[in-house]
Design a protein around this motif. Structure first.
Motif, short mmCIF file in Angstrom:
data_model
loop_
_atom_site.label_atom_id
_atom_site.label_comp_id
_atom_site.label_asym_id
_atom_site.label_seq_id
_atom_site.Cartn_x
_atom_site.Cartn_y
_atom_site.Cartn_z
N ASP A 192 0.83 -1.21 0.00
CA ASP A 192 0.00 0.00 0.00
C ASP A 192 0.87 1.26 0.00
OD1 ASP A 192 -2.32 -1.48 -0.01
OD2 ASP A 192 -2.64 -1.35 2.16
N TRP A 193 1.93 1.22 0.77
CA TRP A 193 2.86 2.36 0.85
C TRP A 193 3.49 2.64 -0.51
CZ3 TRP A 193 8.45 1.64 0.91
CH2 TRP A 193 9.16 2.82 1.11
N VAL A 194 3.95 1.57 -1.17
CA VAL A 194 4.54 1.72 -2.50
C VAL A 194 3.52 2.29 -3.49
CG1 VAL A 194 5.41 0.43 -4.51
CG2 VAL A 194 6.31 -0.05 -2.22
N ASN A 195 2.29 1.78 -3.43
CA ASN A 195 1.25 2.23 -4.36
C ASN A 195 0.91 3.70 -4.17
OD1 ASN A 195 1.16 -0.41 -5.24
ND2 ASN A 195 -0.70 -0.93 -4.11
N LYS A 196 1.04 4.19 -2.94
CA LYS A 196 0.64 5.58 -2.65
C LYS A 196 1.78 6.57 -2.80
CE LYS A 196 -2.99 4.16 0.58
NZ LYS A 196 -3.42 4.12 2.01
N LEU A 197 3.01 6.09 -3.01
CA LEU A 197 4.14 7.01 -3.18
C LEU A 197 4.02 7.72 -4.53
CD1 LEU A 197 7.38 5.26 -1.83
CD2 LEU A 197 6.36 7.39 -1.05
N ASP A 198 3.60 8.95 -4.49
CA ASP A 198 3.39 9.72 -5.72
C ASP A 198 4.70 10.40 -6.13
OD1 ASP A 198 2.19 10.93 -7.85
OD2 ASP A 198 1.29 12.56 -6.68
N LEU A 213 6.64 -3.38 -7.68
CA LEU A 213 7.08 -2.00 -7.86
C LEU A 213 6.62 -1.46 -9.21
CD1 LEU A 213 10.76 -2.27 -6.58
CD2 LEU A 213 8.77 -1.47 -5.33
N PRO A 214 6.50 -0.14 -9.33
CA PRO A 214 6.16 0.44 -10.64
C PRO A 214 7.28 0.20 -11.63
CG PRO A 214 6.81 2.15 -9.09
CD PRO A 214 6.67 0.88 -8.29
N SER A 215 6.93 0.03 -12.89
CA SER A 215 7.95 -0.20 -13.91
C SER A 215 8.82 1.04 -14.04
CB SER A 215 7.30 -0.51 -15.26
OG SER A 215 6.49 0.56 -15.68
N THR A 228 12.55 7.15 -7.78
CA THR A 228 12.50 7.54 -6.36
C THR A 228 11.81 6.46 -5.54
OG1 THR A 228 12.42 9.88 -6.97
CG2 THR A 228 11.70 9.30 -4.74
N VAL A 229 10.73 5.90 -6.08
CA VAL A 229 10.01 4.83 -5.39
C VAL A 229 10.93 3.62 -5.21
CG1 VAL A 229 8.05 3.23 -5.51
CG2 VAL A 229 7.77 5.61 -6.25
N HIS A 230 11.62 3.25 -6.26
CA HIS A 230 12.54 2.10 -6.20
C HIS A 230 13.61 2.33 -5.14
CE1 HIS A 230 11.66 -0.58 -9.78
NE2 HIS A 230 10.78 0.39 -9.92
N ARG A 231 14.17 3.54 -5.11
CA ARG A 231 15.24 3.83 -4.15
C ARG A 231 14.74 3.71 -2.72
NH1 ARG A 231 16.16 8.67 -5.61
NH2 ARG A 231 17.51 8.07 -7.34
N ALA A 232 13.57 4.29 -2.43
CA ALA A 232 13.02 4.23 -1.08
C ALA A 232 12.67 2.79 -0.69
CB ALA A 232 11.77 5.12 -0.99
N PHE A 233 12.08 2.06 -1.63
CA PHE A 233 11.69 0.68 -1.34
C PHE A 233 12.92 -0.18 -1.05
CE2 PHE A 233 11.33 -3.65 -2.97
CZ PHE A 233 10.33 -4.16 -2.14
N HIS A 234 13.94 -0.06 -1.88
CA HIS A 234 15.13 -0.90 -1.69
C HIS A 234 15.86 -0.56 -0.39
CE1 HIS A 234 14.80 -3.18 -5.31
NE2 HIS A 234 14.77 -2.10 -6.07
N LEU A 235 15.77 0.68 0.04
CA LEU A 235 16.34 1.02 1.35
C LEU A 235 15.55 0.35 2.46
CD1 LEU A 235 18.22 2.46 3.24
CD2 LEU A 235 16.84 4.54 2.97
N LEU A 236 14.20 0.40 2.37
CA LEU A 236 13.37 -0.27 3.37
C LEU A 236 13.63 -1.77 3.37
CD1 LEU A 236 11.08 -0.21 5.45
CD2 LEU A 236 9.45 -0.44 3.56
N THR A 244 10.52 -12.69 8.94
CA THR A 244 10.58 -12.60 7.49
C THR A 244 10.56 -11.14 7.06
OG1 THR A 244 8.16 -12.74 7.30
CG2 THR A 244 9.41 -14.80 7.15
N ASN A 245 11.09 -10.90 5.88
CA ASN A 245 11.14 -9.54 5.34
C ASN A 245 9.80 -9.21 4.68
OD1 ASN A 245 11.63 -7.17 3.87
ND2 ASN A 245 13.77 -7.71 3.57
N PRO A 246 9.07 -8.21 5.16
CA PRO A 246 7.76 -7.88 4.59
C PRO A 246 7.83 -7.26 3.20
CG PRO A 246 8.38 -6.22 6.20
CD PRO A 246 9.42 -7.32 6.28
N CYS A 247 9.04 -6.98 2.72
CA CYS A 247 9.20 -6.39 1.39
C CYS A 247 9.24 -7.45 0.29
CB CYS A 247 10.47 -5.55 1.32
SG CYS A 247 10.45 -4.11 2.42
#
Length: 370
Positions: A117-123, A159-161, A128-136, A151-154
């Motif tokens: 949900d967090w990834v989907n809402k990152l406008d 992710l968006p293309s 930028t989305v990929h960078r934030a997600f991979h850090l998480l 387990t890792n929830p990620c």
């Protein structure tokens, strides 16, 4: 073996609740309270016993560790491994996108659906989305490794293309034109365009780092421009390397090195310190504008695009993937191929030419066999 105990509780409708007395993986006695029924307490005790035996038991204290705590520990070990500019990018991703949502959360409480949900809402832009997600994801990996979550929830999050950005490059003729039209830092432009060095790597070079006789430059550090300020640190990959200096650059470097001490910077600004990345209106843009007036096909390029020009010329000259990787300072040959595989397409012609027999001859040979 766990034991169940009933105790009086004012918050319970029945006036009492159940607690479980058990031993953790280290053999220490622990208590888990707050069960409304004996069956619920027993079910938890059974599951907990399985976790202890399986070796994936996590202490209650570790389950309460927040992501902010994970971040502070994680960055201690990672900060020294990254270039200053790369680290600043990660800090921005944490500060702007991760900390406001996840910083206060216990890592063990994060659910995969919440991450999706967090990834989907990152406008934001896909990169930028990929960078934030991979850090998480990296922070969560660390928490799993230190047994703060199972387990890792990620894992499995979509992710968006992210479309690959098209590398803007220059032809050899356009490179020569740009050098001619550069009034200041002509030797720097020539060095960047023919060696493929990063701007920060070139800005940190001293006279002693260059061997004109062997036509080699030793890259050991990088001078990164961040917020108009220069910070000198390790290279992007954290490794030193020796790169080749093509012959067209030698005459330019001789002029740049003339009468300078070995410890002197090869290029400096007007104050005699490290040259900074060109601003929006600078000597660089004046040179590019002059080129575009003379050549309608001349693209709007940045200093970083000179790396692509260098890669293109290297590959056209027959350099292998490993040579290009080493010259440009990529961390792996895979990275080189990811960026420049299309430039190696001409190598397929060598395969075609290796088989001189024409298609007509192949067909005739097949007919004769029939």
């Amino acid at each position: 073996m766990a034991s169940l105990q009933k105790y009086t509780a004012k918050t319970a409708r029945s006036g009492y609740m159940w607690r479980v007395q058990y031993r953790d993986a280290a053999g220490r006695s622990r208590t888990k309270s707050g069960f409304r029924t004996k069956d619920a307490a027993q079910a938890w005790a059974d599951d907990n016993a399985v976790s202890v035996r399986a070796g994936d038991w996590i202490s209650p204290e570790d389950q309460r560790v927040t992501l902010t705590e994970v971040w502070h520990r994680w960055k201690i070990s990672r900060q020294k491994q990254l270039a200053v500019s790369s680290w600043r990018t990660l800090e921005a991703a944490w500060r702007n996108h991760i900390e406001p949502v996840w910083g206060h959360r216990a890592v063990a409480s994060v659910h995969p659906a919440e991450v999706q949900d967090w990834v989907n809402k990152l406008d934001r832009a896909p990169s930028t989305v990929h960078r934030a997600f991979h850090l998480l994801r990296s922070l969560s990996d660390d928490a799993v490794r230190l047994r703060q979550m199972r387990t890792n929830p990620c894992v499995g999050v979509q992710l968006p293309s992210r479309q690959k950005s098209k590398n803007t490059t220059l032809t050899p003729g356009q490179v020569s034109l740009l050098i001619e039209q550069t009034n200041r830092y002509k030797s720097l432009v020539a060095f960047l365009a023919y060696t493929g060095a990063r701007w920060g790597e070139a800005a940190a070079l001293t006279v002693a780092d260059v061997d004109l006789e062997k036509q080699r430059a030793t890259i050991t550090k990088s001078a990164s421009t961040i917020g108009g300020q220069v910070t000198v640190g390790d290279t992007k990959t954290g490794a030193s390397r020796s790169i080749a200096i093509p012959t067209p650059v030698i005459s330019h470097l001789k002029k740049a090195m003339k009468d300078k001490l070995p410890t002197a910077l090869l290029w400096t600004n007007q104050n005699g310190t490290h040259v900074t990345t060109p601003s929006r209106r600078s000597w660089w843009h004046s040179a590019v504008d002059a080129c575009r007036e003379l050549d309608n096909s001349f693209p709007s390029v940045t200093p970083h695009d000179l790396r692509h020009a260098a890669a293109s010329m290297l590959i056209s000259a027959g350099a292998s993937v490993l040579v290009v990787q080493r010259q440009l300072g990529h961390s792996s040959a895979k990275m080189t191929l990811d960026k420049y595989s299309h430039l190696f397409d001409s190598d397929l012609d060598a395969i075609v030419d290796a088989f001189p027999q024409s298609r007509e001859n192949v067909v005739k040979h097949g007919e004769m066999q029939r």
